[in-house]
Motif scaffolding. Structure first.
Motif, PDB file in Angstrom:
ATOM      1  N   PHE A 200      57.044  21.340  67.951  1.00  0.00           N
ATOM      2  CA  PHE A 200      56.196  22.536  67.895  1.00  0.00           C
ATOM      3  C   PHE A 200      54.784  22.233  67.404  1.00  0.00           C
ATOM      4  CE2 PHE A 200      60.513  23.938  67.887  1.00  0.00           C
ATOM      5  CZ  PHE A 200      60.507  25.117  68.606  1.00  0.00           C
ATOM      6  N   ALA A 201      54.473  20.971  67.171  1.00  0.00           N
ATOM      7  CA  ALA A 201      53.130  20.598  66.711  1.00  0.00           C
ATOM      8  C   ALA A 201      52.907  19.137  67.088  1.00  0.00           C
ATOM      9  CB  ALA A 201      53.032  20.772  65.202  1.00  0.00           C
ATOM     10  N   ASP A 202      51.659  18.696  66.954  1.00  0.00           N
ATOM     11  CA  ASP A 202      51.382  17.291  67.261  1.00  0.00           C
ATOM     12  C   ASP A 202      52.185  16.405  66.293  1.00  0.00           C
ATOM     13  OD1 ASP A 202      49.811  15.186  68.616  1.00  0.00           O
ATOM     14  OD2 ASP A 202      49.121  14.845  66.562  1.00  0.00           O
ATOM     15  N   ALA A 203      53.124  15.624  66.844  1.00  0.00           N
ATOM     16  CA  ALA A 203      54.110  14.929  66.003  1.00  0.00           C
ATOM     17  C   ALA A 203      53.482  13.968  64.977  1.00  0.00           C
ATOM     18  CB  ALA A 203      55.128  14.213  66.881  1.00  0.00           C
ATOM     19  N   PRO A 204      52.599  13.044  65.393  1.00  0.00           N
ATOM     20  CA  PRO A 204      52.055  12.117  64.386  1.00  0.00           C
ATOM     21  C   PRO A 204      51.305  12.840  63.271  1.00  0.00           C
ATOM     22  CG  PRO A 204      51.590  11.347  66.618  1.00  0.00           C
ATOM     23  CD  PRO A 204      52.141  12.719  66.746  1.00  0.00           C
ATOM     24  N   THR A 205      50.552  13.909  63.630  1.00  0.00           N
ATOM     25  CA  THR A 205      49.813  14.662  62.612  1.00  0.00           C
ATOM     26  C   THR A 205      50.779  15.344  61.651  1.00  0.00           C
ATOM     27  OG1 THR A 205      48.217  15.134  64.343  1.00  0.00           O
ATOM     28  CG2 THR A 205      47.987  16.388  62.304  1.00  0.00           C
ATOM     29  N   LEU A 206      51.823  15.968  62.210  1.00  0.00           N
ATOM     30  CA  LEU A 206      52.768  16.687  61.342  1.00  0.00           C
ATOM     31  C   LEU A 206      53.544  15.725  60.448  1.00  0.00           C
ATOM     32  CD1 LEU A 206      53.922  19.393  60.525  1.00  0.00           C
ATOM     33  CD2 LEU A 206      55.530  19.272  62.418  1.00  0.00           C
ATOM     34  N   VAL A 207      53.852  14.529  60.973  1.00  0.00           N
ATOM     35  CA  VAL A 207      54.560  13.539  60.139  1.00  0.00           C
ATOM     36  C   VAL A 207      53.690  13.178  58.926  1.00  0.00           C
ATOM     37  CG1 VAL A 207      55.340  11.139  60.057  1.00  0.00           C
ATOM     38  CG2 VAL A 207      56.028  12.594  61.959  1.00  0.00           C
ATOM     39  N   LYS A 208      52.384  12.985  59.177  1.00  0.00           N
ATOM     40  CA  LYS A 208      51.466  12.655  58.059  1.00  0.00           C
ATOM     41  C   LYS A 208      51.429  13.815  57.066  1.00  0.00           C
ATOM     42  CE  LYS A 208      48.416   9.733  60.714  1.00  0.00           C
ATOM     43  NZ  LYS A 208      47.409   9.943  61.714  1.00  0.00           N
TER      44      LYS A 208
END
Ligand code: SF4
Ligand code: SF4
Length: 500
Positions: A200-208
């Motif tokens: 539901f969101a940009d994965a690498p950004t959300l992981v950070k």
């Protein structure tokens, strides 16, 4: 003499193998009765590990499905500078669904309907061919339960060790094993919830953001909910989800027919059940003896605790593990595999009557399901290939429907929404057709060219007036047309022009 010694050595090996199996049978207790009471407290199931063809298929499916689920959010897809680069993304704020080269707008929700029809028909087709093959191999409940059971075996051992340990008093080692299992389950459950929100969101950004504790609250809430449900459903509820919560076994039972291949105990071959020694004696006396040696291995490996020898069962998810277990026993006994196999009761009856068995995949229902899948899939592909990359919607002002101008003309007002599905800005010329001579004014604009940003919509107010003589209570069909200035592509929608 040597031959006799060899036979007796073989018998001893078989007897020792069977003694082990019987010891396990005693540990487990008798198989469940066919006539279950209306309410029965849950009996904890300790599924035994097994090796064989179906187990290997299940491993392959488990790795493939979990691999796709956990890694797919990190797959990138270049859609140009103004669009998200995540291959699969449900963009709720932007109201878009991205799936590789496909981008679905809210107005195109019919694609999702098509996908749901395809999924349902595929499920029906699988069921018509090989029963609950979805349940046995692909259902998320099955896949995660399988993973959780593997973790459980790692910490608490296989069925026998686990059973014995559970009956022993608490020790430090038992506590450590249980704690290790539950902590590992929670980590997997947390990753499962974490992977879900990445769609539901940009994965690498959300992981950070998750790592730095700056992720939005809604992400934490969903991870919490999915961590809890995964832990509860795959760790604790397991087969109860299939038996009591899932509607599919009931629906499936109504959809199946006598030709569908199901995991079947071939009672024509297995009955009457008796030990190896007894079977030899009976056969020597010219009496019938079955191949089932009552070792209960098929029950021990079953993740839902079913005794498949009792016939079709709502609890059987058709995973085929009992086939692997029974084939291993048959191999040990030097008998042919396939006492339990994908087969039909119809074939058993035919064999009992001395007729040959057969498999009929092509039947009216399978052909119908396949035809619907091909038709819906074809229509969707055609629609996708010829998808409009521009759109226009119009809403007529309801109050007032028309305005009489001081020069005698009639004016109608509209709200026009222009849609640009391309990844670059586009200029559209707005025009109307249907009422002869007319004036078109776009409120706040000097000309009829409207620029719409990439992957965006734009709303304008359009005033259409005419001085033509209209019939009383006129309601004249009016076409709104937008023309792409560069490509000349025309997109049309219709409304009405009202008069007094
Ligand atoms: S069906 Fe096969 S595995 Fe099951 S009890 Fe009989 S011999 Fe053992
Ligand atoms: S009875 Fe056999 S096929 Fe059915 S769930 Fe148990 S192990 Fe799987």
């Amino acid at each position: 003499m040597n031959v006799a010694r060899a036979i007796s050595a073989g018998e001893a090996a078989i007897a020792s193998g069977l003694a082990q199996l019987v010891a396990q049978a005693e540990l487990h207790g008798p198989p469940p009765e066919d006539e279950a009471p209306l309410y029965a407290a849950r009996r904890k199931i300790y599924p035994q590990s097994v090796r064989g063809t179906f187990r290997r298929i299940k491993w392959a499916v488990l790795f493939a499905t979990l691999g796709i689920y956990y890694l797919l959010p990190f797959v990138r897809w270049d859609r140009g500078p103004n669009a998200p680069s995540q291959a699969v993304l449900i963009d709720l704020p932007g109201r878009r669904f991205y799936f590789f080269f496909i981008e679905i707008w809210p107005q195109e929700f019919y694609y999702i309907t098509g996908l749901l029809i395809l999924a349902a028909m595929t499920l029906f087709l699988m069921n018509a061919v090989a029963g609950r093959v979805w349940c046995g191999y692909l259902c998320p409940q099955t896949v995660w339960t399988d993973l959780f059971q593997t973790i459980e075996r790692f910490f608490e051992g296989d069925r026998r060790e686990h059973l014995i340990a559970d009956r022993q008093p608490w020790t430090l080692r038992k506590l450590a094993n249980k704690a290790g299992k539950h902590i590992s389950w929670l980590i997997v459950a947390w990753w499962t919830g974490g992977a879900w929100v990445l769609y539901f969101a940009d994965a690498p950004t959300l992981v950070k953001e998750l790592a730095s504790g700056t992720a939005p609250a809604v992400a934490w809430i969903w991870i919490g909910i999915l961590t809890f449900t995964t832990y509860a459903l795959a760790g604790h509820m397991r087969e109860q989800v299939c038996l009591y919560m899932c509607p599919w076994p009931r629906i499936q039972a109504a959809l199946t027919d006598e030709y569908a291949l199901n995991v079947t105990y071939r009672y024509d071959r297995g009955e009457p059940r008796c030990s190896v020694k007894k079977a030899e004696q009976l056969r020597a006396a010219g009496q019938p003896a079955g191949d089932c040696v009552e070792c209960l291995q098929c029950i021990y490996v079953c993740p839902t605790g079913v005794d498949i020898r009792g016939g079709a069962n709502l609890g059987c998810i058709q995973c085929g593990l009992c086939i692997d277990a029974c084939d291993a026993v048959m191999k040990k006994l030097g008998r042919a595999p396939g006492l339990i196999a994908y087969d039909t009761d119809l074939n058993i009856k035919r064999r009992v009557e001395g007729k040959s068995s057969f498999t009929r995949i092509m039947r009216p229902r399978t052909v119908t399901y396949a035809a619907i899948i091909a038709l819906v899939g074809g229509v969707m592909l055609y629609a996708l290939a010829n998808r409009d990359v521009a759109g226009v919607n119009v809403i007529h002002d309801r109050n007032p429907l028309y305005v009489q101008l001081s020069d005698g003309g009639i004016r109608n007002a509209f709200t026009v929404r222009l849609i640009n599905k391309e990844q670059q800005p586009r200029d559209f010329i707005l025009t109307v057709e249907g009422i002869g001579q007319y004036d078109l004014e776009i409120v706040g604009a000097q000309e009829r060219t409207i620029t719409v940003g990439p992957d965006q919509t734009r709303e304008v107010r359009a005033l259409v007036s005419t001085r033509e003589k209209l019939p009383p209570h006129a309601s004249i069909p009016l076409s709104f047309i937008i023309i792409d200035e560069k490509s000349g592509e025309r997109t049309v929608t219709r409304d009405n022009f009202f008069g007094p």
